[in-house]
Design an enzyme around this catalytic site. Structure first.
Site, mmCIF file in Angstrom:
data_model
loop_
_atom_site.group_PDB
_atom_site.id
_atom_site.type_symbol
_atom_site.label_atom_id
_atom_site.label_comp_id
_atom_site.label_asym_id
_atom_site.label_seq_id
_atom_site.Cartn_x
_atom_site.Cartn_y
_atom_site.Cartn_z
ATOM 1 C CE LYS A 50 -3.965 -2.152 2.332
ATOM 2 N NZ LYS A 50 -4.960 -1.993 3.398
ATOM 3 C CG ASP A 98 -8.089 0.187 4.219
ATOM 4 O OD1 ASP A 98 -8.860 -0.643 3.697
ATOM 5 O OD2 ASP A 98 -6.850 0.065 4.189
#
Ligand code: ATR
Length: 315
Positions: A77, A113
């Site tokens: 990420k 997220d």
């Protein structure tokens, strides 16, 4: 229908996927393909095992092949964010991208997220405005949670972590962005937990403690009593009922498992890729959740069998 065979993939079917390392146990292909089916989107989603040294090549290759976009998971990420031409505010602040959109030769990065974390709270009518939060953990997931809670107007966030320096790092990077939220850091000790529990509305486990195969572990020692009326939220979903959530249930508390977060971050990714609003997220989540629960219990059963056969921990 050709020769009595149903063919879903054609030359115009769009390609999506997830890159990770490891990625073979990911639930994302089942989840995303189920969502694509439910939404009637002509696209197909795959899992790609990509080691860190090949990440840039893989992402640029996917863009060159005309993929619509990619999800990015552990450990890529932060590196994925660096490869992007544009980042959304969430991605820039958190320094990560879990969703990439390829458009007109440019890579747009976003992280879904925070939205994935928030949506299950919204769906159950839990408003974070003015609330006191205990956040256990200070890794990537915890950063997304701290950002989301602060942005939604939480009054305080007490970050407790096994390595307190990492909790201090987290509040140093997120704290200055939200003047109205009081972020503090401490170690994950009995005393700190007990004192934090004196005034709390939401307790979040954003560590990996309790994840299969360590299903009898909890970040919360048995002798720390959870106060009445709070919500216990575990980001872990394998297993669904973690020891932490079982402790909360035993006190009669409301609980939230981590599977809905997985589902909502996936829906948010679809919105980013297809650049349109998806209607009725809750209904979609409700329909896709049983598919995932089945896949998860099959996965856990096969992991158990693997351990029984090999006597070793599997990923
Ligand atoms: P993720 O991206 O999923 O958040 P991560 O960045 O590796 O993963 O963070 C894992 C979190 O779980 C960290 O807060 C970690 O604590 P440390 O910072 O002290 O390593 C926490 N964690 C992992 N195993 C733990 C354990 N056995 N007890 C307490 N905390 C643990």
């Amino acid at each position: 229908m050709a020769y009595g065979v149903e063919t879903r993939i054609t030359a115009s079917t769009e390609t999506l996927g997830v890159v990770g390392h490891p990625v073979r146990h990911s639930l994302s292909p089942i989840l995303q393909n189920a969502l694509l089916d439910l939404l009637g989107i002509d696209a197909c989603y795959h899992a790609f095992e990509v080691p860190p040294r090949s990440l840039s090549q893989a992402i640029r290759g996917a863009a060159a092949l005309g993929f619509r976009g990619l999800n990015v998971t552990v450990p890529h990420k932060p590196s994925a964010a660096e490869l992007c031409d544009y980042l959304t505010e969430e991605s820039r602040t958190l320094g990560v991208a879990n969703t990439l959109l390829f458009r007109q030769g440019k890579i747009h990065g976003h992280t879904t997220d925070p939205m994935g974390f928030l949506y299950p709270l919204r769906a159950r009518g839990f408003a974070l405005q003015g609330k006191n939060v205990i956040l256990i953990g200070a890794g990537g997931a915890a950063r997304a949670v701290a950002y989301a809670c602060a942005r939604e107007g939480a009054a305080t966030i007490r970050v407790l972590n096994r390595t307190p320096e990492k909790a201090a790092d987290l509040i140093r990077s997120i704290g200055p962005l939200f003047a109205d939220c009081h972020l503090t850091a401490a170690s994950l000790s009995h005393d700190e937990l007990r004192s934090a529990c004196e005034d709390v509305d939401l307790m979040v486990n954003a560590t990996s403690v309790g994840m299969w195969p360590h299903v009898d572990n909890s970040p919360l020692p048995e002798d720390v009593e959870l106060p009445q009326g709070i919500l216990a939220y575990d980001l872990v979903y394998n297993p669904l009922r973690t020891r932490f959530l079982r402790q909360a249930e035993a006190r009669g508390l409301a609980t939230q498992d981590g599977l809905d977060m997985l589902i909502y971050q996936a829906i948010a990714s679809l919105e980013f890729w297809f650049e349109k609003q998806i209607q009725d997220w809750e209904e979609l989540a409700k329909r896709v959740r049983p598919v995932l629960e089945r896949a998860l219990s099959q996965e856990l059963r096969s992991l158990e069998k693997g351990v029984a056969k090999n006597g070793a921990d599997l990923p």
